[in-house]
Write a protein that holds these residues in place. Structure first.
Motif, PDB file in Angstrom:
ATOM      1  N   LEU A 476       0.814  -1.215   0.000  1.00  0.00           N
ATOM      2  CA  LEU A 476       0.000   0.000   0.000  1.00  0.00           C
ATOM      3  C   LEU A 476       0.849   1.267   0.000  1.00  0.00           C
ATOM      4  O   LEU A 476       0.366   2.341  -0.379  1.00  0.00           O
ATOM      5  CB  LEU A 476      -0.922   0.007   1.226  1.00  0.00           C
ATOM      6  CG  LEU A 476      -1.959  -1.122   1.289  1.00  0.00           C
ATOM      7  CD1 LEU A 476      -2.690  -1.095   2.622  1.00  0.00           C
ATOM      8  CD2 LEU A 476      -2.942  -1.012   0.133  1.00  0.00           C
ATOM      9  N   ILE A 477       2.096   1.155   0.425  1.00  0.00           N
ATOM     10  CA  ILE A 477       2.976   2.336   0.422  1.00  0.00           C
ATOM     11  C   ILE A 477       3.201   2.798  -1.003  1.00  0.00           C
ATOM     12  O   ILE A 477       2.988   3.980  -1.347  1.00  0.00           O
ATOM     13  CB  ILE A 477       4.310   2.011   1.121  1.00  0.00           C
ATOM     14  CG1 ILE A 477       4.073   1.623   2.579  1.00  0.00           C
ATOM     15  CG2 ILE A 477       5.266   3.206   1.030  1.00  0.00           C
ATOM     16  CD1 ILE A 477       5.319   1.145   3.310  1.00  0.00           C
ATOM     17  N   GLU A 478       3.621   1.877  -1.854  1.00  0.00           N
ATOM     18  CA  GLU A 478       3.841   2.228  -3.263  1.00  0.00           C
ATOM     19  C   GLU A 478       2.539   2.670  -3.916  1.00  0.00           C
ATOM     20  O   GLU A 478       2.513   3.631  -4.692  1.00  0.00           O
ATOM     21  CB  GLU A 478       4.422   1.030  -4.015  1.00  0.00           C
ATOM     22  CG  GLU A 478       4.693   1.307  -5.492  1.00  0.00           C
ATOM     23  CD  GLU A 478       5.232   0.093  -6.219  1.00  0.00           C
ATOM     24  OE1 GLU A 478       5.422   0.174  -7.446  1.00  0.00           O
ATOM     25  OE2 GLU A 478       5.459  -0.944  -5.557  1.00  0.00           O
ATOM     26  N   ASN A 539       3.465  -6.499  12.679  1.00  0.00           N
ATOM     27  CA  ASN A 539       3.845  -6.152  11.304  1.00  0.00           C
ATOM     28  C   ASN A 539       3.115  -4.898  10.837  1.00  0.00           C
ATOM     29  O   ASN A 539       3.666  -4.082  10.097  1.00  0.00           O
ATOM     30  CB  ASN A 539       3.534  -7.316  10.362  1.00  0.00           C
ATOM     31  CG  ASN A 539       4.457  -8.496  10.574  1.00  0.00           C
ATOM     32  OD1 ASN A 539       5.503  -8.375  11.204  1.00  0.00           O
ATOM     33  ND2 ASN A 539       4.058  -9.648  10.063  1.00  0.00           N
ATOM     34  N   VAL A 540       1.863  -4.748  11.250  1.00  0.00           N
ATOM     35  CA  VAL A 540       1.099  -3.555  10.884  1.00  0.00           C
ATOM     36  C   VAL A 540       1.754  -2.314  11.473  1.00  0.00           C
ATOM     37  O   VAL A 540       1.838  -1.266  10.819  1.00  0.00           O
ATOM     38  CB  VAL A 540      -0.366  -3.689  11.360  1.00  0.00           C
ATOM     39  CG1 VAL A 540      -1.109  -2.359  11.222  1.00  0.00           C
ATOM     40  CG2 VAL A 540      -1.093  -4.776  10.575  1.00  0.00           C
ATOM     41  N   ASP A 541       2.232  -2.411  12.690  1.00  0.00           N
ATOM     42  CA  ASP A 541       2.918  -1.282  13.323  1.00  0.00           C
ATOM     43  C   ASP A 541       4.144  -0.875  12.510  1.00  0.00           C
ATOM     44  O   ASP A 541       4.394   0.320  12.291  1.00  0.00           O
ATOM     45  CB  ASP A 541       3.331  -1.675  14.740  1.00  0.00           C
ATOM     46  CG  ASP A 541       4.017  -0.547  15.485  1.00  0.00           C
ATOM     47  OD1 ASP A 541       3.315   0.333  16.011  1.00  0.00           O
ATOM     48  OD2 ASP A 541       5.267  -0.549  15.543  1.00  0.00           O
ATOM     49  N   ASP A 542       4.912  -1.867  12.054  1.00  0.00           N
ATOM     50  CA  ASP A 542       6.083  -1.571  11.232  1.00  0.00           C
ATOM     51  C   ASP A 542       5.667  -0.955   9.897  1.00  0.00           C
ATOM     52  O   ASP A 542       6.313  -0.035   9.399  1.00  0.00           O
ATOM     53  CB  ASP A 542       6.880  -2.848  10.987  1.00  0.00           C
ATOM     54  CG  ASP A 542       8.172  -2.587  10.209  1.00  0.00           C
ATOM     55  OD1 ASP A 542       9.020  -1.825  10.725  1.00  0.00           O
ATOM     56  OD2 ASP A 542       8.316  -3.128   9.096  1.00  0.00           O
ATOM     57  N   PHE A 543       4.570  -1.456   9.330  1.00  0.00           N
ATOM     58  CA  PHE A 543       4.060  -0.882   8.082  1.00  0.00           C
ATOM     59  C   PHE A 543       3.661   0.576   8.273  1.00  0.00           C
ATOM     60  O   PHE A 543       3.969   1.437   7.433  1.00  0.00           O
ATOM     61  CB  PHE A 543       2.857  -1.701   7.592  1.00  0.00           C
ATOM     62  CG  PHE A 543       1.890  -0.916   6.762  1.00  0.00           C
ATOM     63  CD1 PHE A 543       2.218  -0.531   5.467  1.00  0.00           C
ATOM     64  CD2 PHE A 543       0.641  -0.543   7.269  1.00  0.00           C
ATOM     65  CE1 PHE A 543       1.329   0.209   4.697  1.00  0.00           C
ATOM     66  CE2 PHE A 543      -0.235   0.199   6.516  1.00  0.00           C
ATOM     67  CZ  PHE A 543       0.099   0.574   5.226  1.00  0.00           C
ATOM     68  N   VAL A 544       2.968   0.889   9.370  1.00  0.00           N
ATOM     69  CA  VAL A 544       2.550   2.267   9.636  1.00  0.00           C
ATOM     70  C   VAL A 544       3.772   3.177   9.712  1.00  0.00           C
ATOM     71  O   VAL A 544       3.769   4.302   9.174  1.00  0.00           O
ATOM     72  CB  VAL A 544       1.722   2.337  10.933  1.00  0.00           C
ATOM     73  CG1 VAL A 544       1.510   3.797  11.355  1.00  0.00           C
ATOM     74  CG2 VAL A 544       0.380   1.641  10.747  1.00  0.00           C
ATOM     75  N   LYS A 545       4.816   2.703  10.361  1.00  0.00           N
ATOM     76  CA  LYS A 545       6.046   3.499  10.471  1.00  0.00           C
ATOM     77  C   LYS A 545       6.642   3.773   9.083  1.00  0.00           C
ATOM     78  O   LYS A 545       6.983   4.921   8.759  1.00  0.00           O
ATOM     79  CB  LYS A 545       7.059   2.769  11.346  1.00  0.00           C
ATOM     80  CG  LYS A 545       8.366   3.524  11.542  1.00  0.00           C
ATOM     81  CD  LYS A 545       9.334   2.760  12.447  1.00  0.00           C
ATOM     82  CE  LYS A 545      10.631   3.536  12.631  1.00  0.00           C
ATOM     83  NZ  LYS A 545      11.593   2.802  13.492  1.00  0.00           N
ATOM     84  N   GLN A 546       6.778   2.746   8.258  1.00  0.00           N
ATOM     85  CA  GLN A 546       7.321   2.920   6.907  1.00  0.00           C
ATOM     86  C   GLN A 546       6.424   3.820   6.062  1.00  0.00           C
ATOM     87  O   GLN A 546       6.901   4.625   5.262  1.00  0.00           O
ATOM     88  CB  GLN A 546       7.485   1.565   6.233  1.00  0.00           C
ATOM     89  CG  GLN A 546       8.520   0.647   6.877  1.00  0.00           C
ATOM     90  CD  GLN A 546       8.652  -0.655   6.126  1.00  0.00           C
ATOM     91  OE1 GLN A 546       8.754  -0.684   4.902  1.00  0.00           O
ATOM     92  NE2 GLN A 546       8.637  -1.764   6.868  1.00  0.00           N
ATOM     93  N   TYR A 547       5.134   3.670   6.231  1.00  0.00           N
ATOM     94  CA  TYR A 547       4.164   4.460   5.462  1.00  0.00           C
ATOM     95  C   TYR A 547       4.331   5.949   5.771  1.00  0.00           C
ATOM     96  O   TYR A 547       4.401   6.799   4.866  1.00  0.00           O
ATOM     97  CB  TYR A 547       2.762   3.980   5.835  1.00  0.00           C
ATOM     98  CG  TYR A 547       1.636   4.521   4.992  1.00  0.00           C
ATOM     99  CD1 TYR A 547       1.187   3.837   3.870  1.00  0.00           C
ATOM    100  CD2 TYR A 547       0.990   5.709   5.335  1.00  0.00           C
ATOM    101  CE1 TYR A 547       0.132   4.306   3.107  1.00  0.00           C
ATOM    102  CE2 TYR A 547      -0.061   6.187   4.581  1.00  0.00           C
ATOM    103  CZ  TYR A 547      -0.497   5.485   3.474  1.00  0.00           C
ATOM    104  OH  TYR A 547      -1.539   5.959   2.724  1.00  0.00           O
TER     105      TYR A 547
END
Length: 779
Positions: A476-478, A539-547
């Motif tokens: 979802l980031i890309e 993993n969602v927490d890490d995704f939020v950080k990268q996002y």
């Protein structure tokens, strides 16, 4: 069974149906049927044998000769009307037993909710009265009884996988569920068992229809019909009386609890009959005009919003303020993110984790605005939380368990925050790593006025959760960056995640998980489920950080609002959650332009409007209503707050749209699926396949040859392949991104395929067209 008789009859009839010269066919068919007769006879004997043994057994013959059996037959023959009373009660008890997964809880319903139990039983009693219209009353009793039992079985299975019980709107979701066979909602084995059970049920009905005795000397038909009609007519006034007396209710604020308090049959029936919105008392043009004008008067009186900004060291100064956000290109981007089934497990005392699974989200809560979000669903029904957040309207006004995206939004558009921000010059996008047609989202987002929707069919998804049933959210980031890059103006992006989605396995999946979990007082199976879930939100927490890091790196002012759509399907009770309310999830935010941290609990229909108010964005009819109501100190959920909101909602979705006459009018959009072109650059034959090279291919890309879809193999985001035999020289191929139900979401350029022996280079259809135009002009 006299097989010879049927074979001869069949052959005779067939012969009579054809001309005389074709009499030979009858003889051939008779010989053929004689050949296969022994096979079916043997099968029939095998099936018949156990039933014959049972029928001839001593215990069966003893029962048939017993006084009890004769009394039983006499009761059903002479007193069938009164026998329906205990039968109806037994059926309702069985339904509640199935739905509650407990005999004792079903008994508790009878004892503690006697009125609703008797009313549910009366509804079944009325349905059973249909049998009096037929002489084959036993067959109709069986059919009606099994219909209700099957409803109970369906609800029993549904509640094994989610918190929300089975409702009528779920029937709209059958096509969506068929696209989710790898999502742990049902397996191939469960589907097979269901089909077999259905076949057995049909066979039993057919056999019983043949063998069931007929009622001798029944009452005249008009008398029986009058009785049945009178019983059905009585349901309406009785329901109204019970609702007015408080024994029953017409609305369930808590769908699951409503079914438990008033019975599954009543709850399901309400979901069938009570859909859409009822016309509010006092609805009129003058009433809508007064609401809209009052809101506009308040908005016109507003001064610019002020908020603190931080210096480079992160310190704030109460005297350092700005008066407004600049308009035009300097408007901040606004991102709203739905976090599927997100729950902060630190809000449950029984869950112990080896480390904090969501450290970054806790950092956001400590430094940016946060609070609890009151959502309309528990355990399932994502699209209803979504509907409230995006439109500012309330699902409380619809029928129990109704999904407006699957009902009213199929027919009409609705005002949303995408409309509001489009009016302010924003581009509006949706990014989601699940199917574009699930919850009818492609249609719903068009009805809400969004510009584009990038669903999983437009995303090159390669990474999945350990069970392989849901994509990870990093894609979802890309997708979000591409959506924001597609326009030069400010962006409003709604992002929907799925990584935290259930169902959660009750066995060990990861041998060495990052987070170890111990659930005090829970079973081993429940512990495995929680451990799997906790590691997903890690993993969602890490995704939020990268996002957020990716958004910050763009160098543009951006506000991100993240919220949990509902608590996970884990059997949580109110006593196990810190808030004491299963309808409270969390929201948290981030911004990079110094917005003041103000924590408060908000209903999901208030969430976006509150932050638009802080950004000094006040346009939009529903947005203005919420901001006016909150400024007046009205509390969400109270009649003072909800009555006028219901007026506006009914007017826009079902009424005469006076709101648009006196306020701002909005309409649907021509939604575009995806923001990047799917392209074919070249195609080469190799090892018996045509390899197609291009860009933006996904697992949902399908090759079309001259307009006809052919079998396609996904090789990578840049390569697809098809069988060489399926394509010939001169064929025109395209690549289409396909959604469920054969929906074409996006189509590539046309490309002309050349035979491998051809020495000329491949050219696209567009290039050929350009050459034809040049030749034509030269002539």
């Amino acid at each position: 069974m006299d097989y010879d008789y049927f074979i001869t009859l069949f052959a005779y009839c067939l012969a009579k149906m054809v001309p005389a010269r074709h009499y030979l066919i009858g003889g051939f068919m008779k010989k053929f049927l004689n050949i296969i007769k022994p096979f079916f006879s043997s099968i029939g004997s095998v099936i018949k044998k156990p039933f014959t043994i049972l029928a001839n057994s001593k215990i069966v013959n003893w029962y048939l000769d017993s006084k009890f059996h004769k009394l039983w037959i006499k009761l059903w023959t002479d007193y069938a009307f009164w026998m329906h009373v205990p039968l109806a009660m037994c059926i309702v008890f069985a339904m509640e037993w199935l739905s509650r997964h407990s005999f004792l809880k079903a008994a508790g319903f009878v004892v503690h909710h006697t009125g609703p139990f008797l009313f549910n039983s009366y509804c079944v009693f009325v349905a059973l009265s249909i049998s009096f219209l037929s002489k084959r009353r036993g067959w109709w009793r069986l059919f009606i009884s099994m219909f209700f039992i099957i409803l109970g079985i369906i609800n029993c299975v549904i509640l094994l996988n989610r918190v929300s019980p089975f409702g009528y709107t779920d029937l709209y979701m059958i096509s969506d569920l068929l696209t989710m066979q790898d999502s742990n909602y049902f397996s191939a084995e469960e589907a097979t068992i269901s089909v077999i059970a259905l076949i057995i049920y049909i066979i039993v009905l057919i056999v019983f229809a043949i063998k069931c005795p007929k009622k001798q000397n029944p009452q005249k038909f008009w008398k029986r019909l009058l009785l049945v009609v009178a019983l059905f007519v009585s349901l309406n006034p009785l329901t109204i009386f019970l609702r007015n007396s408080g024994i029953m209710t017409s609305y369930f604020g808590n769908l699951s609890q409503g079914y438990l308090d008033y019975g599954y049959l009543y709850g399901f029936s309400t979901s069938v009959l009570d859909r859409g919105m009822n016309r509010p008392f006092g609805y009129s043009e003058s009433k809508i005009k007064s609401i809209v004008e009052e809101d506009q008067a308040y908005i016109n009186s507003l001064e610019s919003t002020k908020y603190e900004i931080a210096d480079e060291e992160g310190n704030t100064d109460g005297n350092l303020t700005v008066t407004e956000i600049d308009t035009g290109d300097n408007q901040p981007n606004i991102v709203v993110m739905l976090l599927e089934s997100f729950y902060d497990v630190s809000e449950s005392d029984f869950i112990e984790t080896s480390e904090d699974p969501i450290p970054f989200i806790h950092y956001l809560e400590a430094n940016y605005s946060t609070g609890h979000c009151i959502v309309p669903v528990v355990g399932a029904g994502t699209c209803n939380s979504e509907f409230e957040v995006l439109t500012g309207l309330s699902c409380n006004f619809f029928g129990p368990g109704e999904y407006p995206q699957k009902t009213i939004l199929k027919e009409t558009d609705v005002e949303s925050y995408a409309d509001v921000l489009s009016e302010d010059g924003y581009s509006t996008h949706v990014v989601h790593n699940n199917g574009g047609n699930f919850y009818s989202r492609a249609n719903a987002f068009s009805m809400m006025g969004f510009d584009s929707f990038t669903s999983k069919e437009l995303l090159d998804i390669t990474d999945y959760t350990p069970l392989g049933n849901w994509p990870t959210d990093d894609i979802l980031i890309e997708g979000t960056m591409d959506a924001m890059d597609s326009t030069e103006c400010s962006d409003f992006v709604y992002t929907i995640t799925v990584e935290g989605h259930g169902a959660y396995p009750t066995y060990q999946v990861e041998e060495d998980p990052v987070i170890d979990v111990n659930c005090v007082g829970k079973t081993e199976a429940e512990n495995w489920a929680w451990e799997y879930y906790v590691n997903r939100i890690y993993n969602v927490d890490d995704f939020v950080k990268q996002y957020i890091e990716a958004l910050d790196a763009r160098g543009e002012d951006t506000l991100v609002i993240m919220f949990g759509d509902h608590l996970p399907t884990m059997g949580l009770t109110e006593s196990e959650v810190l808030t004491g309310d299963l309808y409270k999830t969390k929201y948290f935010t981030w911004n990079n332009f110094g917005m003041e941290k103000i924590d408060m609990d908000l209903a999901s229909y208030q969430l976006v409007s509150e932050f638009l108010n802080r950004l000094d964005i006040h346009n939009g009819n529903i947005n203005a209503y919420h901001q006016t109501a909150m400024a007046a100190g009205k509390q969400y959920g109270t009649s003072e707050y909800m009555n006028d909101l219901k007026m506006l909602q009914y007017d826009i979705m079902y009424g005469d749209r006076y709101t648009y006459k006196y306020g701002t009018e909005y309409g649907p959009s021509d939604l575009i699926m995806g923001v990047k072109d799917v392209t074919i650059d070249s195609a080469y034959y190799f090892n018996g396949r045509l390899h197609i090279y291009g860009d933006q291919f996904t697992k949902w890309s399908k090759v079309f040859v001259n307009g006809e879809q052919i079998s396609t193999k996904y090789e990578s985001g840049q390569v697809l392949s098809v069988k060489a035999d399926d394509v010939k020289n001169g064929d025109i191929i395209t690549v289409c991104q396909m959604g469920s139900s054969n929906t074409v979401f996006r189509e590539s350029n046309k490309y002309v395929v050349n035979d491998p022996s051809d020495t000329e280079e491949d050219v696209t259809a567009e290039e050929e067209s350009d050459e034809d135009e040049e030749n034509s002009s030269e002539e």
